[in-house]
Write a protein that holds these residues in place. Sequence first.
Motif, PDB file in Angstrom:
ATOM      1  N   VAL A   1       0.813  -1.219   0.049  1.00 20.96           N
ATOM      2  CA  VAL A   1       0.083  -0.044  -0.025  1.00 20.96           C
ATOM      3  C   VAL A   1       0.717   1.277  -0.136  1.00 20.96           C
ATOM      4  CG1 VAL A   1      -2.024  -1.041   0.946  1.00 20.96           C
ATOM      5  CG2 VAL A   1      -0.553  -0.119   2.667  1.00 20.96           C
TER       6      VAL A   1
ATOM      7  N   VAL B   1     -11.776  -2.719  -6.647  1.00 24.66           N
ATOM      8  CA  VAL B   1     -11.421  -1.608  -5.990  1.00 24.66           C
ATOM      9  C   VAL B   1     -12.383  -0.524  -5.935  1.00 24.66           C
ATOM     10  CG1 VAL B   1      -9.461   0.473  -6.045  1.00 24.66           C
ATOM     11  CG2 VAL B   1      -8.814  -1.788  -6.392  1.00 24.66           C
TER      12      VAL B   1
ATOM     13  N   HIS C   1     -14.276   3.504  -4.450  1.00 21.99           N
ATOM     14  CA  HIS C   1     -14.230   4.593  -3.924  1.00 21.99           C
ATOM     15  C   HIS C   1     -15.350   5.059  -3.305  1.00 21.99           C
ATOM     16  CE1 HIS C   1     -10.750   4.201  -6.724  1.00 21.99           C
ATOM     17  NE2 HIS C   1     -10.265   4.691  -5.755  1.00 21.99           N
TER      18      HIS C   1
ATOM     19  N   CYS D   1      -6.804  10.623   3.458  1.00 21.28           N
ATOM     20  CA  CYS D   1      -7.179   9.566   2.888  1.00 21.28           C
ATOM     21  C   CYS D   1      -7.154   8.291   3.728  1.00 21.28           C
ATOM     22  CB  CYS D   1      -6.549   9.215   1.476  1.00 21.28           C
ATOM     23  SG  CYS D   1      -6.093  10.278   0.204  1.00 21.28           S
TER      24      CYS D   1
ATOM     25  N   PHE E   1      -7.041   4.195   3.274  1.00 24.81           N
ATOM     26  CA  PHE E   1      -7.439   2.882   2.449  1.00 24.81           C
ATOM     27  C   PHE E   1      -7.361   1.841   3.257  1.00 24.81           C
ATOM     28  CE2 PHE E   1      -4.797   4.847  -1.472  1.00 24.81           C
ATOM     29  CZ  PHE E   1      -5.720   5.899  -1.637  1.00 24.81           C
TER      30      PHE E   1
ATOM     31  N   VAL F   1      -6.988  -2.085   2.801  1.00 22.50           N
ATOM     32  CA  VAL F   1      -6.575  -2.927   1.590  1.00 22.50           C
ATOM     33  C   VAL F   1      -6.470  -4.427   2.128  1.00 22.50           C
ATOM     34  CG1 VAL F   1      -4.807  -2.942  -0.023  1.00 22.50           C
ATOM     35  CG2 VAL F   1      -5.447  -1.020   0.735  1.00 22.50           C
TER      36      VAL F   1
ATOM     37  N   SER G   1      -9.794  -3.335  -2.338  1.00 20.14           N
ATOM     38  CA  SER G   1      -9.508  -1.949  -1.703  1.00 20.14           C
ATOM     39  C   SER G   1     -10.681  -1.167  -1.448  1.00 20.14           C
ATOM     40  CB  SER G   1      -8.392  -1.408  -2.420  1.00 20.14           C
ATOM     41  OG  SER G   1      -7.893  -0.202  -1.529  1.00 20.14           O
TER      42      SER G   1
ATOM     43  N   ASP H   1     -11.111   2.763  -0.889  1.00 17.44           N
ATOM     44  CA  ASP H   1     -10.157   4.049  -0.809  1.00 17.44           C
ATOM     45  C   ASP H   1     -11.180   5.097  -0.523  1.00 17.44           C
ATOM     46  OD1 ASP H   1      -8.432   2.260  -1.762  1.00 17.44           O
ATOM     47  OD2 ASP H   1      -8.159   3.155  -3.385  1.00 17.44           O
TER      48      ASP H   1
END
Length: 165
Positions: free
Chosen positions: A12, A49, A51, A118, A120, A122, A132, A134
């Motif tokens: 990461v 992944v 967001h 941020c 994350f 993961v 992940s 994020d």
Amino acid sequence: MPSRPSAPADVVRAVAAGVSRLVSADLTEREREDQLDRLAGYYAERTDVRHPFAPTGDTPLRTRAELRGHFADAPGAARGVERFEPVGQVHETGDPEVVVYEFRYVGSAGGAPFSVPCVFVVRVRDGLIVESRDYGDHVGMARAFGRLGDLAAALAADSASARSR
């Protein structure tokens, strides 16, 4: 070329540092392509992944090719980014595959300093990211790069599209 990290914490960190290089470095086209390949290579061929806080919606990224395209869309030095680097720490969890990277992208663009938080979460298996989440401050990032108008236009278009359905 240095060997690729395999420990989740190192993977990461390498991704965030790779994004930093992509965004802030004055790369030739060949160096940029190599950096995009390197970043995508940290992910499994099939991955998940997301967001969750993306203002225009969370579109899952499921393959290396989709991740490479995502990274290719990052704003670069041509847009006035003088510095862009991750600063923070990785937290281990009870699951040896899962780490939480709590950090800020700090830097300057157009002469103005910024700090964008941020987190994350993961999952790394066999040295590759397989999942992940994020969580980043997308509005803060748009502000840092002088792209609030672009974000507002995208949100307005999304809103108009939703009303016409």
